[in-house]
Design a protein around this motif. Structure first.
Motif, short mmCIF file in Angstrom:
data_model
loop_
_atom_site.label_atom_id
_atom_site.label_comp_id
_atom_site.label_asym_id
_atom_site.label_seq_id
_atom_site.Cartn_x
_atom_site.Cartn_y
_atom_site.Cartn_z
N LEU A 132 0.82 -1.21 0.00
CA LEU A 132 0.00 0.00 0.00
C LEU A 132 0.86 1.27 0.00
O LEU A 132 0.53 2.25 -0.68
CB LEU A 132 -0.92 -0.01 1.22
N ALA A 136 1.17 4.29 -2.74
CA ALA A 136 1.07 5.72 -2.43
C ALA A 136 2.23 6.50 -3.03
O ALA A 136 2.04 7.59 -3.61
CB ALA A 136 1.01 5.91 -0.91
N TYR A 151 -1.26 -1.70 -5.61
CA TYR A 151 -2.56 -1.69 -4.93
C TYR A 151 -3.31 -3.00 -5.18
O TYR A 151 -3.91 -3.57 -4.26
CB TYR A 151 -3.38 -0.50 -5.42
N ALA A 161 -7.51 -4.17 2.46
CA ALA A 161 -6.93 -3.13 1.60
C ALA A 161 -7.98 -2.32 0.85
O ALA A 161 -7.66 -1.27 0.28
CB ALA A 161 -5.96 -3.76 0.61
N PHE A 164 -8.39 1.58 1.18
CA PHE A 164 -7.29 2.48 0.83
C PHE A 164 -7.49 3.13 -0.52
O PHE A 164 -6.68 3.97 -0.92
CB PHE A 164 -5.97 1.73 0.89
N VAL A 167 -7.62 6.65 0.38
CA VAL A 167 -6.31 7.27 0.60
C VAL A 167 -5.69 7.67 -0.74
O VAL A 167 -5.17 8.78 -0.90
CB VAL A 167 -5.39 6.32 1.37
N TRP A 366 -6.63 7.86 6.54
CA TRP A 366 -5.97 6.55 6.60
C TRP A 366 -6.60 5.70 7.70
O TRP A 366 -6.83 4.50 7.51
CB TRP A 366 -4.47 6.74 6.85
N ALA A 369 -10.08 4.57 6.57
CA ALA A 369 -9.97 3.73 5.38
C ALA A 369 -9.45 2.35 5.73
O ALA A 369 -9.89 1.34 5.15
CB ALA A 369 -9.05 4.40 4.35
N ALA A 370 -8.52 2.28 6.68
CA ALA A 370 -7.95 0.98 7.06
C ALA A 370 -8.98 0.10 7.76
O ALA A 370 -8.94 -1.13 7.65
CB ALA A 370 -6.74 1.20 7.97
N LEU A 386 -2.74 -1.59 10.60
CA LEU A 386 -2.85 -0.64 9.49
C LEU A 386 -3.39 0.72 9.94
O LEU A 386 -2.83 1.75 9.59
CB LEU A 386 -3.73 -1.23 8.38
#
Length: 497
Positions: A132, A136, A151, A161, A164, A167, A366, A369-370, A386
């Protein structure tokens, strides 16, 4: 960033990594033995599952590294150090603030209550975080297909995942079209997960977690309590007490304080030292006054340091409320001269919310989202790894706010050193719990082989064993059977525990 600062970051990532330092004392737990047995199957069958790369990774890991736990923990510890350094580089790239980046690195390396994701090789969150973070970095560098590949690798490893995508949307905004391939990866994995590869998957590998939309709010509240509620503080308190019993923490405090002074630069050293001393004296004085005893407990010191940090951060914002700095240069990648395409990084900078605004926003996004995929599944201790990156990023910004005023910079550094020392103590206590659980399993194996040097085929065994040691998983019934089959070298053993 200068090479000497990168060297400091690497030394911290290795030196504070307790898994690397204690790899010989850690062992296998819970489903590790099941994955060890499944590694003997054909790799194609490992891939045709509802978590393709998850099972393929474990199969390859045992084929290459064998069945000695030390090698697996060395691999996991190395990947953990790589993840920390990638996260450090991401914060540096977004903020351009080396002190903020190092404060974040220290917090992320020592953050407590993550043992189930770190010390359990069967939990795949550490390598997934590497994927991840690579995605990014690729998004910020406009390497869109590399971002998509990294990803997709994370998504086809575990559904954690999925969230994300938000993110990456934050980092790629307003380039929405680049998100389409990433969204298609999410959809493709959902199709694989729900159809078991259209009926071709191996039933022996499949472990479907039932989606329960009705648990969304309960799991949302559980995710917040995991990091900010009584569960976190009660468990951390016990870990700190256990870690403090392992030896003095004064050397760790001195080393961390010295490192922060080195990173901050040579100017204003006397003022910073006085500020650090003032912060420590304030926290110690409050602790003594509240506890009504000569020396405050380390748990009280950690809580007071966090409270003083928040007060100092709020005070810094009231005194200097981040005035507008229109026309400020983008905080991310330097663009070509002339009008540049707006990005979220440049917009946040131009709005004048300071260098900490984008990292703080990223940390909040983050965190949620995690946890997002688990809101309709379940929240387990290993899921906290995460989201902890987002928590550490926000806390690093809060610690950095007072340091925007030179008179408070030393106070912020002193509070940072105290908080990280408390987290480090909790980390020492946590690794001790996992090594004790490993010793229980090793002792059980030794006694079992001594009492029964061999077991005939088609043997049925009933064993009374500990399911966990202070919350650390050991050998539930399904793992006990796989462990006995591995220890005795054949698969004709039925066990119950």
């Amino acid at each position: 960033m200068p090479r000497r600062l990168w060297l400091v970051a690497v030394l911290l990532a290795l030196g504070l990594n307790l898994q690397l330092r204690r790899s010989g004392d850690l062992g296998f737990y819970d489903s590790d033995y099941n994955q060890m047995q499944d590694a003997h199957r054909p790799l194609a069958r490992a891939f045709l599952t509802d978590e393709p790369l998850f099972n393929l990774y474990h199969a390859l890991r045992y084929r290459v590294l064998g069945t000695e736990p030390r090698a697996h923990h060395l691999l996991q510890g190395t990947l953990g150090a790589v993840a920390a350094l990638l996260a450090f580089a991401l914060v540096w790239r977004l903020s351009g603030d080396r002190l903020l980046s190092f404060v974040f690195l220290l917090l992320f390396l020592t953050y407590p209550n993550r043992g189930e994701a770190v010390y359990w090789p069967g939990a795949l969150y550490v390598p997934m975080l590497v994927c991840l973070l690579v995605a990014a970095h690729c998004a910020l560098r406009d390497h869109y297909w590399a971002c998509w590949a990294a990803y997709t690798a994370a998504v086809f490893t575990h559904e954690a995942a999925f969230g994300f995508l938000a993110v990456l949307a934050l980092l790629l905004w307003p380039r929405w079209r680049q998100l389409l391939p990433l969204a298609l990866s999410n959809a493709a994995y959902l199709l694989v997960r729900q159809t078991r590869w259209f009926g071709l998957g191996d039933p022996g590998y499949l472990y479907m977690r039932q989606i329960q939309v009705g648990r969304l709010w309960d799991n949302l509240a559980a995710s917040v309590r995991t990091h900010f509620g009584s569960f976190f503080w009660n468990n951390t308190e016990g870990l700190i007490r256990e870690g403090s019993a392992e030896g003095s923490l004064l050397p760790a405090l001195v080393v961390l304080a010295g490192m922060l002074l080195f990173v901050a630069g040579r100017d204003r050293w006397p003022g910073r030292l006085l500020g650090m001393a003032a912060a420590w004296a304030t926290v110690a004085g409050l602790g003594c006054w509240m506890a009504a005893r000569p020396l405050p407990d380390l748990v009280e010191v950690l809580k007071l340091a966090l409270v003083v940090t928040v007060v100092a951060a709020v005070g810094a914002l009231l005194v200097d409320p981040l005035p507008c700095k229109c026309g400020a240069a983008p905080l991310g990648r330097a663009g070509p001269p002339g009008p540049a395409r707006p990005t979220l990084t440049s917009i946040v900078a131009d709005c004048g919310h300071g260098r900490g605004a984008l990292p703080a926003l990223l940390g909040i996004v983050w965190f949620f989202a995690a946890y997002a995929p688990t809101y309709v599944l379940y929240v387990a201790p290993r899921h906290s790894y995460l989201p902890s990156l987002g928590v550490c990023l926000v806390l690093a910004v809060v610690l950095r706010l007072p340091a925007r005023r030179p008179v408070l910079e030393g106070v912020a550094l002193g509070l940072t050193a105290l908080i990280v020392t408390g987290f480090y103590a909790a980390g020492r206590g946590e690794v001790e719990r996992w090594t004790r659980a490993a010793s229980v399993i090793r002792e059980f194996r030794k006694q079992m082989l001594r009492a029964r040097p061999s077991l005939p085929r088609d043997t049925r065994v009933v064993v009374l064993v500990l399911r966990d040691v202070q919350g650390v998983p050991t050998l539930p019934s399904y793992a006990l059977q796989a462990a006995l089959r591995e220890w005795y070298g054949h698969g004709q053993i039925l066990a119950a525990g």
